[in-house]
Design a protein around this motif. Structure first.
Motif, PDB file in Angstrom:
ATOM      1  N   ASP A  45       0.825  -1.211   0.000  1.00 46.19           N
ATOM      2  CA  ASP A  45       0.000   0.000   0.000  1.00 46.19           C
ATOM      3  C   ASP A  45       0.857   1.259   0.000  1.00 46.19           C
ATOM      4  OD1 ASP A  45      -2.259  -1.515  -0.034  1.00 46.19           O
ATOM      5  OD2 ASP A  45      -2.778  -1.238   2.070  1.00 46.19           O
ATOM      6  N   SER A  46       1.974   1.227   0.719  1.00 48.21           N
ATOM      7  CA  SER A  46       2.873   2.380   0.715  1.00 48.21           C
ATOM      8  C   SER A  46       3.445   2.600  -0.676  1.00 48.21           C
ATOM      9  CB  SER A  46       4.011   2.161   1.726  1.00 48.21           C
ATOM     10  OG  SER A  46       3.510   2.022   3.041  1.00 48.21           O
ATOM     11  N   ALA A  47       3.876   1.508  -1.320  1.00 49.16           N
ATOM     12  CA  ALA A  47       4.400   1.616  -2.686  1.00 49.16           C
ATOM     13  C   ALA A  47       3.312   2.083  -3.648  1.00 49.16           C
ATOM     14  CB  ALA A  47       4.959   0.273  -3.142  1.00 49.16           C
ATOM     15  N   ALA A  48       2.080   1.618  -3.424  1.00 52.76           N
ATOM     16  CA  ALA A  48       0.971   2.004  -4.296  1.00 52.76           C
ATOM     17  C   ALA A  48       0.685   3.501  -4.194  1.00 52.76           C
ATOM     18  CB  ALA A  48      -0.277   1.211  -3.942  1.00 52.76           C
ATOM     19  N   LEU A  49       0.686   4.035  -2.983  1.00 51.23           N
ATOM     20  CA  LEU A  49       0.432   5.464  -2.810  1.00 51.23           C
ATOM     21  C   LEU A  49       1.532   6.307  -3.455  1.00 51.23           C
ATOM     22  CD1 LEU A  49      -0.866   5.518   0.883  1.00 51.23           C
ATOM     23  CD2 LEU A  49      -2.194   6.004  -1.177  1.00 51.23           C
ATOM     24  N   ILE A  50       2.781   5.881  -3.299  1.00 51.13           N
ATOM     25  CA  ILE A  50       3.878   6.596  -3.952  1.00 51.13           C
ATOM     26  C   ILE A  50       3.746   6.486  -5.463  1.00 51.13           C
ATOM     27  CG2 ILE A  50       6.391   6.655  -4.267  1.00 51.13           C
ATOM     28  CD1 ILE A  50       6.641   5.576  -1.403  1.00 51.13           C
ATOM     29  N   GLY A  51       3.388   5.290  -5.950  1.00 51.56           N
ATOM     30  CA  GLY A  51       3.210   5.090  -7.392  1.00 51.56           C
ATOM     31  C   GLY A  51       2.091   5.941  -7.964  1.00 51.56           C
ATOM     32  N   LEU A  52       1.008   6.075  -7.224  1.00 51.87           N
ATOM     33  CA  LEU A  52      -0.103   6.916  -7.690  1.00 51.87           C
ATOM     34  C   LEU A  52       0.329   8.379  -7.798  1.00 51.87           C
ATOM     35  CD1 LEU A  52      -3.024   5.381  -5.591  1.00 51.87           C
ATOM     36  CD2 LEU A  52      -2.797   5.316  -8.083  1.00 51.87           C
TER      37      LEU A  52
END
Length: 315
Positions: free
Chosen positions: A169-176
């Motif tokens: 989820d942390s990687a997803a938020l940064i990716g977004l």
């Protein structure tokens, strides 16, 4: 019914991430098809991989609950660690690999720019869902953290499902955030290659997360000792027994996130009769299980060592 509710509660982090990622993946693929955005397609693949990862973790948790049998006398708990390692490989090979490949293609053969509005709508929607999933993971993690830092708890954690979702989820938020910047910059500067660069950046972030997860999963798969506080509690219980003249070693290994095997080598006093020694061992086992329920398998071996030195309880 109570058992089902308990499992749902136990896996609320994984279920929350799964439902969020399925909805986000569908929205991202639709946006990528309409807008032609490489970073949005990459984000769609990212969410799809994350969804598959959560299914694998749930599958691993279900298999890990199988009771011990003749083939696996300590149970199947460590199967969860195997699937956690598979998740790390999938993030690296599929998530990061596809992201970097798509980004490179978009740089080599840029597509004409289209209306980015749908991308912004989907990114906002994804931020809300991913943020909710991330908040659930953080809340559950903080409930176990105590005075430890996040990294200390991750290193000590024997349940990979929680920290995998937190990392994803942390990687997803940064990716977004990177995808949003990439879409905006591509249109602001009139250069679709920027979108491809954003896709590659997302890929490298996923690769970094995959390496960290693989490192943690590998340690669990090989076998890690119990938390130092648990080992210290075992030493303290042994130290209270006057019939034990020296403790040679206390060795532990996790056979599941909440199951620990402990092997104890201890030297008993010379004048202790065999019958009393057997009763003492059973008493110690009962006391250990009563104070430390995670100790599912306890092995105590009376063993003399001329050079044995009584070690203090470990802090």
């Amino acid at each position: 019914m109570a058992e089902l509710q308990g499992r749902l509660r136990e896996n609320i982090v994984v279920y929350g991430a799964l439902f969020a990622n399925v909805g986000i993946a569908i929205a991202k693929f639709v946006a990528a098809a309409v807008s032609g955005s490489s970073s949005m397609l990459t984000e769609g693949v990212h969410s799809l991989v994350d969804s598959g990862n959560q299914i694998l973790l749930l599958y691993g948790q279900a298999n890990a609950r199988r009771p011990a049998d003749a083939t696996h006398p300590f149970g199947y708990g460590r199967e969860l660690y195997f699937w956690a390692f598979v998740v790390a490989i999938l993030i690296f090979a599929v998530g990061a690999g596809v992201s970097i490949y798509e980004g490179w293609l978009h740089i080599a053969e840029p597509e004409p720019l289209r209306d980015p509005m749908i991308n912004y709508v989907v990114l906002t929607f994804a931020m809300l869902l991913e943020g909710t999933s991330w908040a659930i993971a953080v809340r559950e993690f903080n409930g176990k953290r105590g005075a430890s830092s996040w990294w200390q708890l991750i290193r000590r954690s024997k349940d990979p499902a929680g920290f995998i979702v937190l990392f994803e989820d942390s990687a997803a938020l940064i990716g977004l955030a990177i995808a949003g910047i990439g879409v905006w910059a591509s249109h602001h500067y009139g250069d679709p290659r920027i979108d491809g660069i954003a896709s590659i950046a997302i890929g490298f972030i996923l690769a970094g997360v995959a390496v960290l997860l693989a490192r943690e999963a590998k340690g669990l798969l090989i076998g890690e000792s119990a938390d130092p506080a648990m080992i210290s509690a075992v030493w303290m219980i042994l130290d209270k027994r006057p019939q034990i003249s020296a403790v040679n070693h206390v060795r532990t290994i996790h056979t599941a996130p909440d199951a620990v095997f402990v092997a104890i080598s201890a030297e008993f006093i010379d004048d202790l009769p065999m019958g009393e020694a057997e009763s003492l061992i059973e008493d110690i086992k009962r006391e250990l299980k009563a104070h430390i329920p995670e100790l599912t398998s306890i092995y105590i071996r009376p063993e003399k060592q001329a050079d044995a030195v009584r070690q203090p309880p470990r802090a």
